[in-house]
Motif scaffolding. Structure first.
Motif, PDB file in Angstrom:
ATOM      1  N   ILE A  82       0.832  -1.205   0.000  1.00  0.00           N
ATOM      2  CA  ILE A  82       0.000   0.000   0.000  1.00  0.00           C
ATOM      3  C   ILE A  82       0.866   1.254   0.000  1.00  0.00           C
ATOM      4  CG2 ILE A  82      -1.646   1.340   1.389  1.00  0.00           C
ATOM      5  CD1 ILE A  82      -2.926  -1.297   2.201  1.00  0.00           C
ATOM      6  N   ILE A  83       1.904   1.267   0.825  1.00  0.00           N
ATOM      7  CA  ILE A  83       2.800   2.430   0.851  1.00  0.00           C
ATOM      8  C   ILE A  83       3.471   2.600  -0.505  1.00  0.00           C
ATOM      9  CG2 ILE A  83       4.908   3.370   1.875  1.00  0.00           C
ATOM     10  CD1 ILE A  83       4.079   2.079   4.511  1.00  0.00           C
ATOM     11  N   SER A  84       3.891   1.494  -1.112  1.00  0.00           N
ATOM     12  CA  SER A  84       4.530   1.568  -2.429  1.00  0.00           C
ATOM     13  C   SER A  84       3.567   2.121  -3.465  1.00  0.00           C
ATOM     14  CB  SER A  84       5.016   0.172  -2.844  1.00  0.00           C
ATOM     15  OG  SER A  84       5.568   0.195  -4.139  1.00  0.00           O
ATOM     16  N   ARG A  85       2.279   1.714  -3.416  1.00  0.00           N
ATOM     17  CA  ARG A  85       1.314   2.236  -4.374  1.00  0.00           C
ATOM     18  C   ARG A  85       1.091   3.731  -4.168  1.00  0.00           C
ATOM     19  NH1 ARG A  85      -2.668   0.619  -7.835  1.00  0.00           N
ATOM     20  NH2 ARG A  85      -1.082  -0.928  -8.358  1.00  0.00           N
ATOM     21  N   LEU A  86       1.037   4.180  -2.928  1.00  0.00           N
ATOM     22  CA  LEU A  86       0.883   5.613  -2.670  1.00  0.00           C
ATOM     23  C   LEU A  86       2.084   6.392  -3.202  1.00  0.00           C
ATOM     24  CD1 LEU A  86      -0.571   5.502   0.966  1.00  0.00           C
ATOM     25  CD2 LEU A  86      -1.784   6.240  -1.091  1.00  0.00           C
ATOM     26  N   GLN A  87       3.268   5.825  -3.036  1.00  0.00           N
ATOM     27  CA  GLN A  87       4.468   6.494  -3.545  1.00  0.00           C
ATOM     28  C   GLN A  87       4.450   6.563  -5.071  1.00  0.00           C
ATOM     29  OE1 GLN A  87       7.442   4.018  -1.721  1.00  0.00           O
ATOM     30  NE2 GLN A  87       7.597   5.300   0.130  1.00  0.00           N
ATOM     31  N   HIS A  88       4.021   5.492  -5.722  1.00  0.00           N
ATOM     32  CA  HIS A  88       3.923   5.509  -7.181  1.00  0.00           C
ATOM     33  C   HIS A  88       2.853   6.495  -7.652  1.00  0.00           C
ATOM     34  CE1 HIS A  88       6.223   1.719  -6.903  1.00  0.00           C
ATOM     35  NE2 HIS A  88       6.604   1.994  -8.135  1.00  0.00           N
ATOM     36  N   SER A  89       1.763   6.567  -6.895  1.00  0.00           N
ATOM     37  CA  SER A  89       0.721   7.538  -7.254  1.00  0.00           C
ATOM     38  C   SER A  89       1.247   8.959  -7.132  1.00  0.00           C
ATOM     39  CB  SER A  89      -0.496   7.348  -6.339  1.00  0.00           C
ATOM     40  OG  SER A  89      -1.038   6.045  -6.484  1.00  0.00           O
ATOM     41  N   ALA A  90       2.057   9.198  -6.107  1.00  0.00           N
ATOM     42  CA  ALA A  90       2.658  10.522  -5.948  1.00  0.00           C
ATOM     43  C   ALA A  90       3.619  10.830  -7.094  1.00  0.00           C
ATOM     44  CB  ALA A  90       3.376  10.610  -4.605  1.00  0.00           C
ATOM     45  N   LEU A  91       4.343   9.800  -7.569  1.00  0.00           N
ATOM     46  CA  LEU A  91       5.251  10.019  -8.702  1.00  0.00           C
ATOM     47  C   LEU A  91       4.480  10.411  -9.960  1.00  0.00           C
ATOM     48  CD1 LEU A  91       7.868   7.130  -8.284  1.00  0.00           C
ATOM     49  CD2 LEU A  91       8.249   9.592  -8.005  1.00  0.00           C
ATOM     50  N   VAL A  92       3.298   9.829 -10.140  1.00  0.00           N
ATOM     51  CA  VAL A  92       2.473  10.208 -11.288  1.00  0.00           C
ATOM     52  C   VAL A  92       2.109  11.683 -11.204  1.00  0.00           C
ATOM     53  CG1 VAL A  92       0.223   9.864 -12.374  1.00  0.00           C
ATOM     54  CG2 VAL A  92       1.571   7.888 -11.656  1.00  0.00           C
ATOM     55  N   LEU A  93       1.723  12.136 -10.009  1.00  0.00           N
ATOM     56  CA  LEU A  93       1.370  13.545  -9.849  1.00  0.00           C
ATOM     57  C   LEU A  93       2.593  14.448 -10.015  1.00  0.00           C
ATOM     58  CD1 LEU A  93      -1.202  13.487  -6.897  1.00  0.00           C
ATOM     59  CD2 LEU A  93      -1.615  13.510  -9.363  1.00  0.00           C
ATOM     60  N   ARG A  94       3.748  13.987  -9.564  1.00  0.00           N
ATOM     61  CA  ARG A  94       4.958  14.793  -9.749  1.00  0.00           C
ATOM     62  C   ARG A  94       5.306  14.929 -11.232  1.00  0.00           C
ATOM     63  NH1 ARG A  94       7.279  16.169  -5.100  1.00  0.00           N
ATOM     64  NH2 ARG A  94       6.913  14.898  -3.217  1.00  0.00           N
ATOM     65  N   SER A  95       5.061  13.871 -11.992  1.00  0.00           N
ATOM     66  CA  SER A  95       5.303  13.972 -13.430  1.00  0.00           C
ATOM     67  C   SER A  95       4.329  14.959 -14.067  1.00  0.00           C
ATOM     68  CB  SER A  95       5.190  12.593 -14.083  1.00  0.00           C
ATOM     69  OG  SER A  95       3.859  12.104 -14.022  1.00  0.00           O
ATOM     70  N   ALA A  96       3.081  14.984 -13.573  1.00  0.00           N
ATOM     71  CA  ALA A  96       2.113  15.962 -14.075  1.00  0.00           C
ATOM     72  C   ALA A  96       2.535  17.378 -13.680  1.00  0.00           C
ATOM     73  CB  ALA A  96       0.725  15.645 -13.526  1.00  0.00           C
ATOM     74  N   ALA A  97       3.051  17.528 -12.453  1.00  0.00           N
ATOM     75  CA  ALA A  97       3.536  18.843 -12.021  1.00  0.00           C
ATOM     76  C   ALA A  97       4.715  19.292 -12.867  1.00  0.00           C
ATOM     77  CB  ALA A  97       3.911  18.780 -10.543  1.00  0.00           C
ATOM     78  N   ALA A  98       5.567  18.357 -13.236  1.00  0.00           N
ATOM     79  CA  ALA A  98       6.717  18.686 -14.083  1.00  0.00           C
ATOM     80  C   ALA A  98       6.248  19.132 -15.466  1.00  0.00           C
ATOM     81  CB  ALA A  98       7.639  17.482 -14.196  1.00  0.00           C
ATOM     82  N   LEU A  99       5.197  18.515 -15.982  1.00  0.00           N
ATOM     83  CA  LEU A  99       4.642  18.921 -17.273  1.00  0.00           C
ATOM     84  C   LEU A  99       4.173  20.372 -17.215  1.00  0.00           C
ATOM     85  CD1 LEU A  99       3.585  18.275 -20.149  1.00  0.00           C
ATOM     86  CD2 LEU A  99       1.454  17.528 -19.045  1.00  0.00           C
ATOM     87  N   LEU A 100       3.468  20.741 -16.149  1.00  0.00           N
ATOM     88  CA  LEU A 100       2.973  22.109 -16.003  1.00  0.00           C
ATOM     89  C   LEU A 100       4.119  23.096 -15.780  1.00  0.00           C
ATOM     90  CD1 LEU A 100      -0.147  21.392 -13.767  1.00  0.00           C
ATOM     91  CD2 LEU A 100      -0.174  22.117 -16.153  1.00  0.00           C
ATOM     92  N   ALA A 101       5.128  22.659 -15.026  1.00  0.00           N
ATOM     93  CA  ALA A 101       6.251  23.551 -14.747  1.00  0.00           C
ATOM     94  C   ALA A 101       7.105  23.790 -15.980  1.00  0.00           C
ATOM     95  CB  ALA A 101       7.103  22.982 -13.619  1.00  0.00           C
ATOM     96  N   GLY A 102       7.111  22.878 -16.915  1.00  0.00           N
ATOM     97  CA  GLY A 102       7.947  22.994 -18.102  1.00  0.00           C
ATOM     98  C   GLY A 102       7.302  23.747 -19.233  1.00  0.00           C
ATOM     99  N   SER A 103       6.104  24.281 -19.002  1.00  0.00           N
ATOM    100  CA  SER A 103       5.412  25.004 -20.069  1.00  0.00           C
ATOM    101  C   SER A 103       4.645  26.163 -19.465  1.00  0.00           C
ATOM    102  CB  SER A 103       4.454  24.068 -20.802  1.00  0.00           C
ATOM    103  OG  SER A 103       3.701  24.771 -21.759  1.00  0.00           O
ATOM    104  N   ASN A 104       4.576  27.270 -20.208  1.00  0.00           N
ATOM    105  CA  ASN A 104       3.798  28.407 -19.734  1.00  0.00           C
ATOM    106  C   ASN A 104       2.307  28.107 -19.739  1.00  0.00           C
ATOM    107  OD1 ASN A 104       6.067  30.042 -19.324  1.00  0.00           O
ATOM    108  ND2 ASN A 104       6.080  30.704 -21.475  1.00  0.00           N
TER     109      ASN A 104
END
Length: 426
Positions: A82-104
Motif C-alpha cells: 500500500i505504501i509503495s502504491r501511494l508512492q507511485h501515485s505521488a510520482l504520477v502527480l509529480r510527473s504531471a507537475a513537471a509537465l505544467l512547470a515545463g510550459s507556460n
C-alpha cells in the motif's frame, strides 16, 4: 491309594461359582476394601489428564505463535504494497507537475495526451483520474467562467455557488468521461476535508493526502469511500521559500481522486488469491482509531462481513503518508481454528483424554478382576469345607464297610464305623 467302596456324591456338592457382572465388580471395588486401589486408579487418571491438557495447550500455544507470525508477515507485506502504491501515485502527480512547470500553458489536448501515455489502468489500476485544479481569486471568478464558456463549455460554472475569498475549479481531469465529468468545475477548496489537504500541500510544498470524503464522481450506485492526493503548482520564477511566498505564488494543484475499493483492489490484485487461501480480511481506516465511520476499505462484502465476527487473530498497522494516517486492520477469518495446526490441538486433546479414560477403565477392570478372584477363592474355600463335612457325615454313617488304604504300602488310611465293627480295626 484305593477305596474298597464308593458312592456318587450329589450334584449339589459340586462347588458353586456366582457370576459377578462388571458393574457389580465396580460397585464392589468402590464399596469394598479396595478403596486404596481405586484412589490409585483415580490418581493415574488425573495425572494423565493433566499431562494431556498441558501438552495440548503447549501445542495450541505453539500453533498460535506460528499463525501470528505468519499473519504479521502477511500484514507487513500488505503494508509495504500500500505504501509503495501511494508512492507511485505521488510520482504520477509529480510527473504531471513537471509537465505544467515545463510550459507556460498546457492545453486540454496536451493534458489528455499526457494522461493517455501514462496508461494508468494498466500500470496503476484503481486511480480514478489525474486532474488539475486552478486557483481563482474572487475578483477573477466571473472572467474565468466567461473564458471557459467561450472554449466550448456553455454551461460551465464553478460550484458550489456562494461568496468566498478564494475559489478553485477542476479544470482538467482525465479520463474526461463518465464519472469524471461530474468533477469538472467543482471547487474542492469549499469542502473542509479537501481544503485541509490542499492547504497543507500549498503551505508545505509537499504531497498531501486528504481524509475520508465522498467523491463528486459518485452516483447513487456502488458508492465508495474516497480520498484525494494533491501536489501544489507554483508560478514559474516566483520564490517559494516561505509559507507566505508559497501562498502568493500558488497557481493550483495537480491531484488524483481515489475510490478506495477500486484503488486498493487494484493495489492488492495479486493478493486476492492469497486472501482467499488464508482467509485474510483487510480493512483500512482513516485515522488512528478504527471506527465504522472512518472505514475506507473492506476486502469483504457486506454479505460476507458477519462471518468474520469471531476473528481471533488481528494485526493493526499504521500507514503514514502525505500528512494523513491510515490504520490497517488485518484479520484471519475464523482465526487459528481455520488452520491445520489448530486441528492437531483438538486431536491431541480429545485423543489423549480418550486414552486416559480407557487406561483408567483398564486399571479398574484389573482391580475388579483381582477382587472377584479373591472373593471367588473365599467362596470356593467355604463350599469346599461344606462339601468335606457332608462327605465325612456320609462316609461315617454308611452301612457298608469302607476303608481307604495305600496300594503300595497296604497301610490303612481311613475307615468308617461299619468297617470297624465288621473287622475289628479301630
Amino acid at each position: 491309594m484305593a477305596q474298597t467302596n464308593q458312592t456318587n456324591s450329589p450334584a449339589s456338592n459340586a462347588p458353586r461359582f456366582k457370576h459377578i457382572s462388571r458393574r457389580e465388580s465396580l460397585v464392589n471395588l468402590v464399596r469394598g476394601t479396595s478403596r486404596r486401589n481405586l484412589l490409585l486408579a483415580l490418581a493415574v487418571l488425573l495425572i494423565g489428564l493433566a499431562v494431556t491438557t498441558t501438552t495440548a495447550f503447549r501445542v495450541k500455544t505453539a500453533a498460535e505463535d506460528a499463525a501470528q507470525r505468519d499473519l504479521n508477515f502477511t500484514s507487513n507485506q500488505i503494508q509495504i504494497n500500500i505504501i509503495s502504491r501511494l508512492q507511485h501515485s505521488a510520482l504520477v502527480l509529480r510527473s504531471a507537475a513537471a509537465l505544467l512547470a515545463g510550459s507556460n500553458e498546457v492545453t486540454r489536448q496536451e493534458w489528455q495526451a499526457f494522461a493517455q501515455k501514462l496508461d494508468i489502468d494498466k500500470n496503476l489500476p484503481g486511480i480514478q483520474g489525474i486532474g488539475f485544479a486552478i486557483l481563482i481569486p474572487r475578483d477573477q471568478l466571473a472572467q474565468h467562467i466567461q473564458d471557459m464558456r467561450s472554449q466550448g463549455f456553455p454551461e460551465y460554472t464553478v460550484r458550489p455557488s456562494g461568496e468566498r475569498d478564494l475559489y478553485t475549479s477542476t479544470l482538467y481531469i482525465e479520463p474526461f468521461t463518465t464519472r469524471n465529468l461530474r468533477a469538472f468545475g467543482y471547487d474542492m477548496f469549499s469542502e473542509p476535508v479537501r481544503n485541509a489537504a490542499m492547504t497543507r500541500a500549498r503551505d508545505e510544498n509537499s504531497v498531501a493526502l486528504s481524509g475520508k470524503v465522498t467523491l463528486v464522481q459518485e452516483t447513487t450506485r456502488d458508492v465508495q469511500a474516497g480520498t484525494l492526493m494533491y501536489i501544489p503548482i507554483y508560478r514559474n520564477g516566483q520564490p517559494i521559500d516561505t509559507v507566505e511566498q508559497r501562498r502568493a505564488a500558488l497557481q493550483g494543484w495537480v491531484y488524483s481522486p481515489y475510490r478506495m475499493n477500486d484503488y486498493l483492489s487494484g493495489t492488492l490484485r495479486n493478493w486476492q488469491q492469497n486472501f482467499q487461501d488464508h482467509q485474510i480480511n483487510l480493512q483500512v481506516y482513516d485515522g488512528q482509531t478504527p471506527t465504522p465511520d472512518s472505514l475506507l476499505y473492506d476486502s469483504l462484502t457486506p454479505r460476507q462481513a458477519p462471518a468474520a465476527s469471531n476473528n481471533h487473530l488481528t494485526v493493526l498497522l499504521p500507514v503514514d503518508f502525505g500528512g494523513q494516517h491510515w490504520t490497517l486492520r488485518v484479520t484471519q477469518q475464523g482465526g487459528l481454528e481455520s488452520g491445520e495446526d489448530y486441528n492437531n490441538f483438538w486431536r491431541f486433546l480429545i485423543g489423549g483424554t480418550v486414552i486416559n479414560l480407557l487406561l483408567f477403565w483398564l486399571i479398574l477392570s484389573i482391580l475388579s478382576a483381582r477382587v472377584n478372584a479373591h472373593r471367588m477363592a473365599a467362596q470356593l474355600t467355604v463350599e469346599l469345607r461344606e462339601s468335606e463335612e457332608k462327605y465325612r457325615i456320609i462316609f461315617d454313617n454308611e452301612i457298608y464297610a469302607i476303608c481307604i488304604f495305600d496300594l503300595k504300602t497296604l497301610q490303612l488310611l481311613d475307615m468308617n464305623a461299619a468297617f470297624e465293627r465288621l473287622y475289628g480295626y479301630n
